[in-house]
Design an enzyme around this catalytic site. Structure first.
Site, PDB file in Angstrom:
ATOM      1  CB  SER A 128      -5.293  -7.335  -5.365  1.00  8.94           C
ATOM      2  OG  SER A 128      -4.628  -8.397  -4.478  1.00  8.94           O
TER       3      SER A 128
HETATM    4  C1  LIG Z   1      -4.207 -11.230  -2.632  1.00 12.68           C
HETATM    5  S1  LIG Z   1      -2.724 -12.379  -2.860  1.00 12.68           S
HETATM    6  C2  LIG Z   1      -1.417 -11.450  -3.844  1.00 12.68           C
HETATM    7  C3  LIG Z   1      -2.087 -10.729  -5.101  1.00 12.68           C
HETATM    8  C4  LIG Z   1      -0.795  -9.974  -5.920  1.00 12.68           C
HETATM    9  N1  LIG Z   1      -0.162  -9.171  -5.121  1.00 12.68           N
HETATM   10  C5  LIG Z   1      -1.347  -9.385  -7.187  1.00 12.68           C
HETATM   11  O1  LIG Z   1      -2.430  -8.684  -7.281  1.00 12.68           O
HETATM   12  O2  LIG Z   1      -0.724  -9.470  -8.147  1.00 12.68           O
HETATM   13  C6  LIG Z   1      -2.185 -12.713  -1.581  1.00 12.68           C
HETATM   14  C7  LIG Z   1      -1.083 -13.971  -1.614  1.00 12.68           C
HETATM   15  O3  LIG Z   1      -0.340 -13.881  -0.509  1.00 12.68           O
HETATM   16  C8  LIG Z   1       0.121 -14.878   0.034  1.00 12.68           C
HETATM   17  N2  LIG Z   1       0.736 -15.449   1.169  1.00 12.68           N
HETATM   18  C9  LIG Z   1      -0.321 -15.733   2.218  1.00 12.68           C
HETATM   19  N3  LIG Z   1       0.465 -15.888   3.448  1.00 12.68           N
HETATM   20  C10 LIG Z   1       1.745 -15.531   2.966  1.00 12.68           C
HETATM   21  C11 LIG Z   1       2.990 -15.377   3.611  1.00 12.68           C
HETATM   22  N4  LIG Z   1       3.153 -15.672   5.170  1.00 12.68           N
HETATM   23  N5  LIG Z   1       4.018 -15.300   3.049  1.00 12.68           N
HETATM   24  C12 LIG Z   1       4.236 -14.994   1.831  1.00 12.68           C
HETATM   25  N6  LIG Z   1       2.811 -14.955   0.984  1.00 12.68           N
HETATM   26  C13 LIG Z   1       1.871 -15.209   1.734  1.00 12.68           C
HETATM   27  C14 LIG Z   1      -0.912 -15.932  -0.678  1.00 12.68           C
HETATM   28  O4  LIG Z   1      -0.596 -17.211  -1.071  1.00 12.68           O
HETATM   29  C15 LIG Z   1      -1.721 -15.091  -1.927  1.00 12.68           C
HETATM   30  O5  LIG Z   1      -1.190 -15.645  -2.976  1.00 12.68           O
END
Ligand SMILES: C[S@@+](CC[C@H](N)C(=O)[O-])C[C@H]1O[C@@H](n2cnc3c(N)ncnc32)[C@H](O)[C@@H]1O
Length: 406
Positions: free
Chosen positions: A78
């Site tokens: 992000s």
């Molecule tokens: C914006 S990214 C996370 C960025 C991270 N927090 C960082 O900036 O270091 C969002 C993530 O949520 C994950 N995601 C989507 N649906 C999910 C779920 N049901 N459970 C866990 N993770 C999920 C996606 O695979 C993606 O990698």
């Protein structure tokens, strides 16, 4: 941890981090010294080695790490401003246990810096490609107090619960019970919650079985996958390639896209409210009011080319609220005023009932201004109470500040 790494870090990386931190402070995204120190420490560019290093340190820049077959971004590191904003909302103290839902490695490293050696960070992602990358990043950067788990966030991670803080970093349309039950009483859940098309990262405090909000900010996040998947759908009302205009539907009635497309080609009708916003004032609270007051109000999204050609007056990346009624619609807009720092709110309508729909939207803008908008006035110290408007008085040596609500 990164103190060791930063000694070996070439100056240019540290300079990029320092510049980013300065910008985050100026944007109001990073406020507390411990958060600032964490953002100064983590070499975030190592999580996105294919991206240009300077870009990874730009406050508003997310590093996209995965895109699905339809072209939707589904994983990213992000943007620093969003990460800092959520971490400040979470109010993380040393020694806490924190669960992050949605991994990337970088945010978990910031959390690890904040909880310290005595704390615990668990980061989970539904996608093993993401968790493998996160593990590599955390190993390279030396964060050992982070547990990385591949699973659907719908169920949280019971094995390491309870958590003092849960930070969700993926857009959620709902809050599964596990997130509440795995939180300590009084613990904080920070979640980008989508309500009627608009996503706000909300800080909630657990009070038994309920969650009470303690601040929210507009944001954008990649969509949830797995059991909790619930995506917004796009109804295109103008589909010329490169200048598409569409309505983002979030449980809104299916619109008559053909009729609305035809309406868009007819001359615009404008209605003005007399209500103004300061140039740097967000329309966030107004939009929350409009969402509360009006049912069929999806967001209108448009490609920049549609704006350049004059088809629509706004091409905001998050979309602008648009009121739909049959084959007519009206969307929120602004126009300059004589005061270069203020803009007047209004509505642009199209279609046979465009004037009426634009006026309805304007009426709600006026209702927000009249009945739901805080006013702040300042009087000289010593002004008697009976000469002040009703409201909360804050007395200072030179002034009496009054905050009033209608
Ligand atoms: C914006 S990214 C996370 C960025 C991270 N927090 C960082 O900036 O270091 C969002 C993530 O949520 C994950 N995601 C989507 N649906 C999910 C779920 N049901 N459970 C866990 N993770 C999920 C996606 O695979 C993606 O990698």
């Amino acid at each position: 941890m990164t103190t060791e790494n930063s000694d070996k870090t070439p100056a240019s990386e540290q300079e990029l981090r320092d510049t980013m931190v300065q910008q985050l402070i100026e944007l109001g995204a990073a406020r507390s010294p411990r958060v600032v120190a964490a953002f100064r420490s983590v070499p975030r560019h190592l999580a996105a080695p294919d991206d240009e290093m300077a870009k990874v340190y730009e406050p508003e820049q997310a590093a996209i790490t995965k895109t699905d077959a339809s072209g939707t971004h589904i994983s990213s590191v992000s943007a620093p401003r969003i990460q800092a904003m959520q971490i400040e909302q979470a109010d993380i103290q040393a020694g806490m246990s924190v669960l992050e839902i949605g991994s990337g490695g970088v945010n978990a490293a910031y959390l690890a810096e904040l909880v310290g050696e005595q704390g615990q960070v668990v980061t989970m992602d539904i996608d093993s490609y993401v968790t493998e990358r996160a593990k590599d990043f955390l190993k390279t950067t030396g964060y050992r107090n982070v547990t990385v788990i591949t699973a659907d966030g719908e169920n949280g991670v019971p094995a390491h619960a309870p958590y003092d803080r849960i930070i969700v970093t993926v857009q959620a349309a709902d809050i599964p019970p596990a997130w509440i039950h795995q939180l300590t009483e009084g613990g904080r859940l920070v979640v980008p919650l989508r309500m009627r098309g608009m996503t706000r990262t909300i800080a909630f405090v657990r009070d038994g079985e309920r969650l009470v909000s303690d601040g929210f900010e507009l944001c954008g996040f990649v969509p949830m996958q797995g059991v909790g998947e619930n995506r917004v759908s796009l109804a295109l009302i103008h589909d010329t390639e490169g200048e598409e205009v569409g309505l983002r539907l979030d449980s809104h009635p299916e619109p008559d896209a053909e009729a609305l497309g035809a309406a868009l080609q007819t001359p615009r009708i404008t209605a003005w409210s007399g209500v103004t916003l300061a140039g740097d004032e967000s329309s966030e609270h107004l939009d929350l009011w409009l969402t509360t007051a009006l049912d069929n109000l999806p967001l209108m999204a448009a490609k920049p080319a549609a704006r350049q050609r004059g088809l629509v007056a706004s091409a905001s990346p998050l979309g602008v609220p648009a009121l739909v009624e049959g084959g007519s619609f009206a969307y929120r807009t602004v126009r300059p005023t004589d005061d270069p720092d203020r803009f007047e709110l209004g509505a642009i309508g199209h279609g046979p009932a465009g004037q009426k729909v634009a006026e309805l939207l304007v009426e709600e803008i006026q209702a927000w201004d009249r009945d739901h908008r805080a006013h702040i006035e300042v009087y000289p110290a010593g002004t008697p109470d009976d000469q002040l408007p009703a409201g909360r008085i804050i007395d200072r040596p030179h002034t009496r500040v009054i905050i009033s609500w209608p």
